[in-house]
Design a protein around this motif. Structure first.
Motif, short mmCIF file in Angstrom:
data_model
loop_
_atom_site.label_atom_id
_atom_site.label_comp_id
_atom_site.label_asym_id
_atom_site.label_seq_id
_atom_site.Cartn_x
_atom_site.Cartn_y
_atom_site.Cartn_z
N ALA A 37 2.56 5.26 5.41
CA ALA A 37 3.42 4.38 6.21
C ALA A 37 3.93 5.40 7.25
O ALA A 37 4.97 5.23 8.07
CB ALA A 37 4.67 3.65 5.27
N ALA A 38 3.54 6.62 7.40
CA ALA A 38 4.03 7.52 8.50
C ALA A 38 5.41 7.52 8.65
O ALA A 38 6.18 7.98 7.72
CB ALA A 38 3.53 6.90 9.82
N GLY A 39 6.19 7.18 9.64
CA GLY A 39 7.74 7.28 9.89
C GLY A 39 8.48 6.56 9.01
O GLY A 39 9.59 7.17 8.54
N LEU A 86 1.44 6.25 -8.10
CA LEU A 86 1.66 6.08 -6.85
C LEU A 86 1.44 7.59 -5.90
O LEU A 86 1.61 8.67 -6.42
CB LEU A 86 3.47 6.33 -6.75
CG LEU A 86 3.95 6.00 -5.64
CD1 LEU A 86 3.51 4.67 -4.74
CD2 LEU A 86 5.66 6.20 -5.48
N PHE A 87 0.72 7.32 -4.99
CA PHE A 87 -0.05 8.32 -4.18
C PHE A 87 0.68 8.53 -2.75
O PHE A 87 1.03 7.19 -2.22
CB PHE A 87 -1.28 8.28 -4.12
CG PHE A 87 -2.15 8.43 -5.61
CD1 PHE A 87 -2.04 7.34 -6.34
CD2 PHE A 87 -2.62 9.60 -5.97
CE1 PHE A 87 -2.66 7.38 -7.65
CE2 PHE A 87 -3.10 9.70 -7.17
CZ PHE A 87 -3.38 8.74 -8.02
N VAL A 88 0.72 9.41 -2.08
CA VAL A 88 1.27 9.53 -0.71
C VAL A 88 0.51 10.20 0.17
O VAL A 88 0.03 11.22 0.05
CB VAL A 88 2.74 10.01 -0.70
CG1 VAL A 88 2.86 11.43 -1.04
CG2 VAL A 88 3.64 9.49 0.50
N ASN A 89 0.40 9.87 1.27
CA ASN A 89 -0.18 10.46 2.61
C ASN A 89 0.81 10.26 3.97
O ASN A 89 0.88 9.27 4.26
CB ASN A 89 -1.55 9.74 3.09
CG ASN A 89 -2.07 10.19 4.45
OD1 ASN A 89 -2.02 11.19 4.76
ND2 ASN A 89 -2.54 9.37 5.31
N CYS A 90 1.32 11.74 4.08
CA CYS A 90 2.61 11.37 4.96
C CYS A 90 2.66 12.76 5.50
O CYS A 90 2.04 13.65 5.06
CB CYS A 90 3.97 10.82 4.47
SG CYS A 90 4.63 12.32 3.11
#
Lengths: 425, 100
Positions: free
Chosen positions: A246-248, A367-371
């Motif tokens: 979700a970027a910003g 829960l994984f994150v790409n940011c």
């Protein structure tokens, strides 16, 4: 195991382009459907930007997971993917960065063919200007580091730089004299919207559900703390795994799972000029004078600026930031002094302390994150999609994105790409 | 550009006189050497990054040269309150009043 429904998508070809022209292009089928969310999925991706859609596409096409939904609060590709200055390059400093950005370049090369959608990837070259002794030293260091990593990057004299980009002024009396430049020939631009649409179309054809206009309002966790699904505007959607892309707005989503991250969200502005005939053959970036410029195939100059200095989700910034960039552009490319700017806008860039992304697991199971791609996410879109998909499918990061983890901020293995990011923060 | 009311100069002044200085009311650990890596990295790197009303610091670099705090809505960029360094964070009532 339930699979996503497959839909038939018309393959683009010269033949059906011609056939549809005969009916005035009024009969093209929809590129992707607008399904209602199912009760549950194997993977839910939060955020339908280029990264999120790319992740869904590779999950379905490469890693065997088609029971996937991408949930987006606005319209797909309407965030930073629709707002960037389209630059693609891999001339960052550290080994880890060379691997991930070069992986992206490899994927960019065949992307239009793979997606059957013209993303207009143009390897027109990216030139980074040096204006001082310090610039020369830093840039040459980057060139050497790149070449040691098999990333072709070369030093040009001022004269050679002007030959490569004729509108460039190399006058020694200019306010920002050009002393030389680094050139990555394999780098260039692509049409940002096409990337979103190409991945959306590809993912949907493989059965991924893209749910737009559906904000996520919560992350539900089970008694053992692992995620069990998302709360959304269209109700609860169960998920075995959640990938936040979700970027910003990453901090907003992660807070729903009780997590705080090393991120700050800043405005990043860009603008386009009136369209003119082709005059600018490549991409030029100047770290020191905060301007990066190319010319789109529509003829508009695409110009990017430094971030505004305060945390903001307004998708706007102030005029003085754009003025600063335009002052630099007028000095570097005097031929553009009378160009009129047509449109300006802002995005929300999530910046990490070392200006390198975070792609991997979080302390919350499932829960994984790409940011944390900050000002440089577009260039990595195919790699981020592929690697985040791998990570989601296997539950562990790939070798390439393993160093870009949350733990590095505790352990000290930062990957400091502030200079290579080439955008003043 | 933003117009920011410096609580010392008591004037609305242009943003370019100021430098943003991050989230307000963050307490630097008194003895960093006693912290473990997790706690120290939390202080160094982790932020609220709030979408909405937040308390933040500004530095009047091209003015009186003093730091002060502000309550600003990060969605609209509207400043609600500015207050001097050392003063307590405004209460919810005060912020609600300023939001009207």
């Amino acid at each position: 195991m339930a699979c996503g429904r497959e839909i038939s998508v018309l393959r683009f070809s010269a033949l059906n382009l011609f056939a549809n022209a005969l009916s005035g292009h009024n009969n093209w089928p929809e590129q992707w459907p607008s399904p209602s969310p199912k009760a549950s999925y194997d993977v839910v991706i939060v955020g339908a930007g280029g990264h999120g859609l790319g992740t869904a596409y590779y999950l379905a096409s490469k890693y065997g997971l088609r029971n996937v939904a991408v949930i987006e609060k606005g319209w797909l590709g309407g965030g930073n993917t629709g707002r960037n200055t389209t630059i693609i390059r891999s001339n960052y400093l550290y080994d880890e960065s060379a691997r991930i950005y070069d992986h992206a370049l490899d994927l960019w090369d065949g992307l239009s063919q793979e997606l059957n959608y013209n993303v207009m990837f143009s390897k027109r070259g990216v030139m980074m200007l040096a204006h001082s002794v310090h610039d020369i030293q830093i840039i040459k260091r980057h060139i050497h580091a790149n070449r040691l990593n098999g990333v072709a990057n070369e030093w040009l004299s001022a004269e050679q730089a002007q030959k490569f980009c004729p509108p460039l002024s190399i006058s020694r009396t200019a306010r920002f004299p050009v002393l030389g430049a680094a050139l990555q020939r394999r780098a260039g631009t692509a049409r940002h919207d096409s990337v979103a649409w190409g991945y959306a179309r590809g993912a949907a054809a493989l059965g991924v559900d893209i749910i737009q206009n559906c904000a996520v309002s919560g992350i539900r966790r089970g008694r053992d703390g692992a995620v069990i699904g998302v709360e959304s505007e269209r109700g609860f959607i169960a998920a075995k795994k959640i990938g936040v892309s979700a970027a910003g707005n990453t901090s907003v989503i992660m807070e729903m799972a009780g997590l705080r991250l090393p991120l700050e969200s800043y405005p990043l502005q860009a603008m386009v000029s009136e369209p003119v005939k082709p005059v600018f053959p490549c991409v030029v970036m100047s770290n020191s004078v905060h301007a990066y410029i190319s010319q789109s195939d529509k003829g508009e100059l695409v110009l990017g600026a430094a971030t505004d200095q305060y945390v903001s989700y307004s998708q706007r910034g102030a005029l003085h930031v754009l003025e600063h960039t335009l002052a630099a552009v007028c000095e570097l490319f005097p031929v553009f002094k009378r160009m009129r700017m047509l449109r300006s806008w802002g995005g929300i860039v999530d910046v990490t302390p070392d200006r390198s992304p975070i792609i991997g697991k979080t302390p919350v199971a499932g829960l994984f994150v790409n940011c944390g791609w900050g000002t440089g996410g577009f260039k990595a879109t195919p790699a981020a999609g592929d690697l985040f998909a791998y990570t989601l499918a296997r539950g562990e990061p790939h070798d390439i994105n393993a160093p870009f983890n949350l733990e590095r901020f505790e352990g000290g293995r930062l990957i400091d790409e502030a200079a290579a990011a080439a955008v003043a923060h | 550009m933003l117009l920011i009311k410096c609580p010392y100069c008591e004037e609305d002044l242009p943003e370019i006189e100021f430098s943003y200085a991050g989230e307000a009311h963050r307490q630097r650990p008194r003895d960093p050497a006693q912290l473990n890596d997790h706690a120290w990295s939390e202080y160094l790197f982790v932020r609220d990054n709030r979408r909405g009303v937040q308390c933040e610091r500004w530095y009047h670099v091209h003015g009186c040269g003093r730091y002060f705090n502000a309550v600003r809505n990060t969605i609209t960029d509207k400043f609600l309150i500015t207050y001097k360094a050392g003063e307590p964070r405004p209460g919810d009532d005060e912020i609600a009043e300023a939001l009207k």
